[in-house]
Enzyme design. Structure first.
Site, PDB file in Angstrom:
ATOM      1  N   GLU A  17      -3.677   9.471   6.609  1.00  0.00           N
ATOM      2  CA  GLU A  17      -3.502   8.127   7.153  1.00  0.00           C
ATOM      3  C   GLU A  17      -2.413   8.049   8.218  1.00  0.00           C
ATOM      4  O   GLU A  17      -1.929   6.973   8.560  1.00  0.00           O
ATOM      5  CB  GLU A  17      -3.246   7.142   6.013  1.00  0.00           C
ATOM      6  CG  GLU A  17      -4.460   7.068   5.084  1.00  0.00           C
ATOM      7  CD  GLU A  17      -4.347   6.045   3.982  1.00  0.00           C
ATOM      8  OE1 GLU A  17      -3.267   5.436   3.842  1.00  0.00           O
ATOM      9  OE2 GLU A  17      -5.336   5.854   3.264  1.00  0.00           O
TER      10      GLU A  17
ATOM     11  N   LYS B 256      -3.463  -3.209   5.444  1.00  0.00           N
ATOM     12  CA  LYS B 256      -3.057  -1.808   5.319  1.00  0.00           C
ATOM     13  C   LYS B 256      -3.990  -1.002   6.201  1.00  0.00           C
ATOM     14  O   LYS B 256      -5.184  -0.952   5.932  1.00  0.00           O
ATOM     15  CB  LYS B 256      -3.261  -1.330   3.877  1.00  0.00           C
ATOM     16  CG  LYS B 256      -2.094  -1.479   2.965  1.00  0.00           C
ATOM     17  CD  LYS B 256      -2.439  -0.946   1.583  1.00  0.00           C
ATOM     18  CE  LYS B 256      -2.826   0.513   1.595  1.00  0.00           C
ATOM     19  NZ  LYS B 256      -3.022   1.063   0.244  1.00  0.00           N
TER      20      LYS B 256
ATOM     21  N   LYS C  33     -11.425  -3.652   0.121  1.00  0.00           N
ATOM     22  CA  LYS C  33     -12.052  -2.546   0.849  1.00  0.00           C
ATOM     23  C   LYS C  33     -13.559  -2.793   0.880  1.00  0.00           C
ATOM     24  O   LYS C  33     -14.211  -2.774  -0.166  1.00  0.00           O
ATOM     25  CB  LYS C  33     -11.754  -1.211   0.157  1.00  0.00           C
ATOM     26  CG  LYS C  33     -10.295  -0.782   0.230  1.00  0.00           C
ATOM     27  CD  LYS C  33     -10.056   0.469  -0.605  1.00  0.00           C
ATOM     28  CE  LYS C  33      -8.657   1.029  -0.404  1.00  0.00           C
ATOM     29  NZ  LYS C  33      -8.368   2.137  -1.343  1.00  0.00           N
TER      30      LYS C  33
ATOM     31  N   GLU D 151       1.086  -1.160  -5.461  1.00  0.00           N
ATOM     32  CA  GLU D 151      -0.370  -1.091  -5.635  1.00  0.00           C
ATOM     33  C   GLU D 151      -0.729  -0.004  -6.639  1.00  0.00           C
ATOM     34  O   GLU D 151      -0.124   1.069  -6.633  1.00  0.00           O
ATOM     35  CB  GLU D 151      -0.998  -0.786  -4.272  1.00  0.00           C
ATOM     36  CG  GLU D 151      -2.498  -0.607  -4.272  1.00  0.00           C
ATOM     37  CD  GLU D 151      -2.998  -0.143  -2.917  1.00  0.00           C
ATOM     38  OE1 GLU D 151      -4.039   0.534  -2.884  1.00  0.00           O
ATOM     39  OE2 GLU D 151      -2.350  -0.448  -1.888  1.00  0.00           O
TER      40      GLU D 151
END
Length: 433
Positions: free
Chosen positions: A209, A394, A343, A291
């Site tokens: 990422e 995010k 998501k 998270e």
């Protein structure tokens, strides 16, 4: 003008070098929408199914030709002549045609790519940007906001080949007055973190990422390095920049033993002990969001975590809720977590994604829009974040084009909307308003 005349799918490559599904939806007015499905590394067991071919002689079994057969065959046939601007109806046709609980017949990657491509085609037919079309589909026409970014600048867990157990260490540029300023602050901290790591003789190679992926002596060492970088960039930790973590604890949960085995630190915790460990980190550093702080099946532990930390911190369910309204409803009823990670590909359609965001907001939970570790240049989540006024996003670090594509789209949207899309910063985070 908005009737579908052609649907087609193709195999493209994602940011990890694996195939994924890209779909195009063509309308009679000459309008075209194109979108690609992302793919996760640390995945929840109850996510909608990502259909892969399993043919080891081709892409090591990761091909998506079976999913493409669905796109180019039954899905394309069923959608011909349908109105692309009626997103709910389009998605329902595909869901019914698939006929399974988890989209395992056609694959969530097939259905999602078509769903998002259809939304883009529908927006084009209406002569409006995608975020505006999404706001209308969401029943919140004209209501926009720019999201506070959670920038993943140190990668661990399944996103990196290092010894760090916690998957993501993120910064939130809460001192910014605009999204553009937030991006600048994030970039400056990111570059200073590179200097901090180099000075310590640590690697500045990046993970999936775009964050750095050094070997570190502890998870606290990651937070300490970020603190040093924030200060080196000329900012104050806790005032200008806050911290967030994605533990992805399912990845180091030992199901047989029922404990959390953090091999990088050589420590083993019970659920309760791990909750207190997180509390201790949050007492040392200005962490405002955690998270997947426990395994997706550890609901009793999550309940304790929410009671222990939920009045001060945002407790986000990712693998816990998998963007699924049935599971989220259970979490809301039981008082588990206070935020959901959103998501697309966990549930497999835009309509179901919007339903999860609405359910969360109606219950007083926050909704954090998220990428996956396997991404493409597709920036639809940027429009989703603005169009639903979700408030948080995010989408990785300040490197890798698959991450930066989303930031750049958000910069364009902010420029287009101006004062119509306020940037609310820390107020968007649960427990921080």
């Amino acid at each position: 003008m908005s009737k579908i005349v052609k649907v087609l799918g193709r195999e493209i490559i994602d940011s990890r070098g694996n195939p994924t599904v890209e779909a195009e939806v063509h309308l009679e007015g000459g309008f075209v929408g194109m979108a690609a499905a992302p793919s996760g590394a640390s995945t929840g067991s109850r996510e909608a199914l990502e259909l892969r071919d399993g043919d080891k002689s081709r892409f090591l079994g990761k091909g998506v030709l079976k999913a493409l057969e669905a796109v180019n065959g039954p899905i394309a046939e069923a959608l011909l002549g349908k109105d692309a601007t009626d997103q709910a109806a389009i998605d329902q046709v595909m869901i019914d045609l698939d006929g399974t609980e988890n989209k395992s017949k056609f694959g969530a990657n097939a259905i999602l790519a078509v769903s998002l491509a259809n939304a883009k085609a529908g927006a084009a037919a209406k002569g409006m940007p995608l975020y505006e079309h999404i706001a209308e589909l969401n029943g919140t026409a004209g209501q926009f906001s720019m999201p506070l970014p959670m920038m993943n600048i140190i990668n661990g867990g399944e996103h990196a080949d290092n010894n760090v157990d916690i998957q993501e260490f993120m910064i939130q540029p809460v001192g910014a007055k605009t999204f553009r300023e937030a991006v600048r602050i994030g970039a400056e901290v990111f570059h200073n973190l590179a200097k901090v790591l180099k000075a310590k003789g640590l690697s500045t190679a990046v993970g999936d990422e775009g964050g750095f992926a050094p070997n570190l002596e502890s998870n606290a060492a990651a937070l300490a390095a970020i603190k040093e970088a924030v200060e080196a960039a000329g900012y104050e930790l806790g005032k200008d920049v806050t911290l967030a973590m994605d533990c992805a604890a399912s990845e180091f949960y030992d199901k047989e033993a029922g404990n959390y085995n953090m091999k990088g630190e050589g420590k083993i915790f019970t659920s309760e002990e791990f909750n207190f460990y997180l509390q201790d980190l949050a007492n040392q550093y200005p962490i405002v969001s955690i998270e997947d702080g426990l395994d997706e099946s550890d609901w009793a532990g999550f309940k304790h975590q929410t009671e222990l930390l939920g009045d001060k911190l945002q407790i986000v369910g990712d693998d816990l809720f998998v963007t699924n309204t049935k599971i989220l409803a259970e979490g809301i009823e039981k008082g588990v977590a206070n935020s959901i990670l959103i998501k697309f590909n966990q549930i497999g359609s835009l309509t179901e994604t919007l339903a999860a965001i609405k359910m969360a907001k109606d219950a007083g939970y926050t909704a954090v829009i998220s990428h996956r570790s396997g991404e493409t240049e597709d920036a639809t989540i940027a429009d989703l974040a603005v169009g639903t006024a979700a408030g948080q996003i995010k989408t990785g670090s300040m490197s890798r084009s698959d991450r930066v594509a989303k930031y750049n789209q958000l910069l364009r949207i902010e420029e287009a909307l101006g004062a119509k899309a306020p940037f609310n910063g820390l107020k968007e985070v649960k427990g921080q308003a």
